[in-house]
Design an enzyme around this catalytic site. Sequence first.
Site, mmCIF file in Angstrom:
data_model
loop_
_atom_site.group_PDB
_atom_site.id
_atom_site.type_symbol
_atom_site.label_atom_id
_atom_site.label_comp_id
_atom_site.label_asym_id
_atom_site.label_seq_id
_atom_site.Cartn_x
_atom_site.Cartn_y
_atom_site.Cartn_z
ATOM 1 N N THR A 1 34.907 41.752 36.043
ATOM 2 C CA THR A 1 35.776 42.916 35.946
ATOM 3 C C THR A 1 37.075 42.560 35.233
ATOM 4 O O THR A 1 37.588 43.331 34.412
ATOM 5 C CB THR A 1 36.087 43.476 37.350
ATOM 6 O OG1 THR A 1 34.864 43.853 37.986
ATOM 7 C CG2 THR A 1 36.997 44.684 37.267
ATOM 8 N N TRP B 1 42.049 32.790 38.668
ATOM 9 C CA TRP B 1 41.948 31.363 38.984
ATOM 10 C C TRP B 1 40.606 31.080 39.643
ATOM 11 O O TRP B 1 40.482 31.144 40.870
ATOM 12 C CB TRP B 1 43.101 30.921 39.891
ATOM 13 C CG TRP B 1 43.125 29.435 40.139
ATOM 14 C CD1 TRP B 1 42.665 28.771 41.242
ATOM 15 C CD2 TRP B 1 43.620 28.417 39.253
ATOM 16 N NE1 TRP B 1 42.841 27.411 41.104
ATOM 17 C CE2 TRP B 1 43.433 27.176 39.884
ATOM 18 C CE3 TRP B 1 44.201 28.458 37.987
ATOM 19 C CZ2 TRP B 1 43.805 25.973 39.298
ATOM 20 C CZ3 TRP B 1 44.574 27.265 37.409
ATOM 21 C CH2 TRP B 1 44.387 26.031 38.056
ATOM 22 N N HIS C 1 39.431 35.323 47.350
ATOM 23 C CA HIS C 1 40.276 36.506 47.286
ATOM 24 C C HIS C 1 41.534 36.261 48.117
ATOM 25 O O HIS C 1 41.469 35.596 49.143
ATOM 26 C CB HIS C 1 39.561 37.741 47.862
ATOM 27 C CG HIS C 1 38.457 38.261 47.004
ATOM 28 N ND1 HIS C 1 37.369 38.931 47.522
ATOM 29 C CD2 HIS C 1 38.262 38.215 45.660
ATOM 30 C CE1 HIS C 1 36.550 39.282 46.546
ATOM 31 N NE2 HIS C 1 37.069 38.848 45.404
ATOM 32 N N HIS D 1 28.036 35.976 36.833
ATOM 33 C CA HIS D 1 29.266 35.714 36.083
ATOM 34 C C HIS D 1 29.415 34.225 35.765
ATOM 35 O O HIS D 1 28.853 33.374 36.440
ATOM 36 C CB HIS D 1 30.480 36.184 36.885
ATOM 37 C CG HIS D 1 30.469 37.648 37.202
ATOM 38 N ND1 HIS D 1 30.275 38.622 36.243
ATOM 39 C CD2 HIS D 1 30.614 38.315 38.387
ATOM 40 C CE1 HIS D 1 30.312 39.806 36.817
ATOM 41 N NE2 HIS D 1 30.510 39.655 38.114
#
Length: 382
Positions: free
Chosen positions: A302, A323, A337, A353
């Site tokens: 995203t 990061w 997160h 990803h």
Amino acid sequence: MSFEFRILMFGIGTALVIFVIIADMSEVEEEIPNIGDLQKFHFKGFMHPTNSSLGLNAAHTPLVTFRKSKVSSSVTPLPYLKGKTSNSSSSEWTFNRTLSNLIRKNILRFLDAERDISILKSTFKPGDVIHYIFDRQRTTNISENLYHLLPTASPMRKQHYRKCAIVGNSGILLNSSCGDEIDSHDFVIRCNLAPVEEYAADVGLRTNLVTMNPSVVQRAFQDLSSEEWVERFVHRLQSLSGSVLWIPAFMAKGGEERVEWAIRLILLHTVNVRTAFPSLRLLHAVRGYWLTNHVQIKRPTTGLLMYTMATRFCDEIHLYGFWPFAHDPDGKAVKYHYYDTLTYHYTSSASPHTMPLEFRTLSALHRQGALRLHTGPCKPPT
């Protein structure tokens, strides 16, 4: 070499790129779990009011070197320099407007974010069938409620800003004191409805555009399994206050029911947001641009999607909370997160990803001044 032969070779090269994109996309796993196996919360009367829905050592990770493309004569791949990844919050950074403009020009050869940020009301009608981007064999329908929230014009039509901030969700933001600096930007983009109020000192409060993957409803709001979670979700939506809410509703099968729940709540509570649903070509176009520059990503995160689109609207782009490593430059543990306990294997081959690769690419752009990547504490205002 004859003109006809050059045309033939160009056509073959282009076909190979398309083949690689399609082949790689077919291998990407669905990011959204099957909702059929999850507990569902059944809304009563939620209808439209007028109708009866990396522990890696970054300093020793080699950076990507871009070469002249062999498959496209219309785009000039960017000549990045090799070097070491370091703390990017350096006062020595200088904005390279020439390179930023070149990137914008090249991206516009693949997509126009003003147009591709959302499908429009004029494109579909209720009941129309849409094939999922990652699962072309499976389909969904445009519901009456979803159609009601489709914009009639691009929410970013004729918008342009001098300085923009894109805020990722890495734990690197904790204790950064970057909140005021982030809020000082002309336009602020956030990802996946991350909470801000209780972390305002580090992440700021301002939001002009925020993304919401359908899976966020399950992960962050417990699939709206009680009235309390419904209230929390509605409160988060209401806090957006006129922002653009970007919902990738047509990526993969499994999230359509969550999308419908969110849409019904927006309509029921008359939430003041401008909804956007990315075009069906956006993801492939973004990936095509980066592949042309030899960044071998499976599926853009995203954050990378937002950066690629933001080049259309923003002169100078600053990234915070990007990061993808388990430890900071000093070796201290970093949460995946900043707001939860979710863990992730950044280098897992099963992941859709390739976050470390994306980070190295963004670091290269930072060093050349095309964007600024903030990975350390922000200085307090003087």
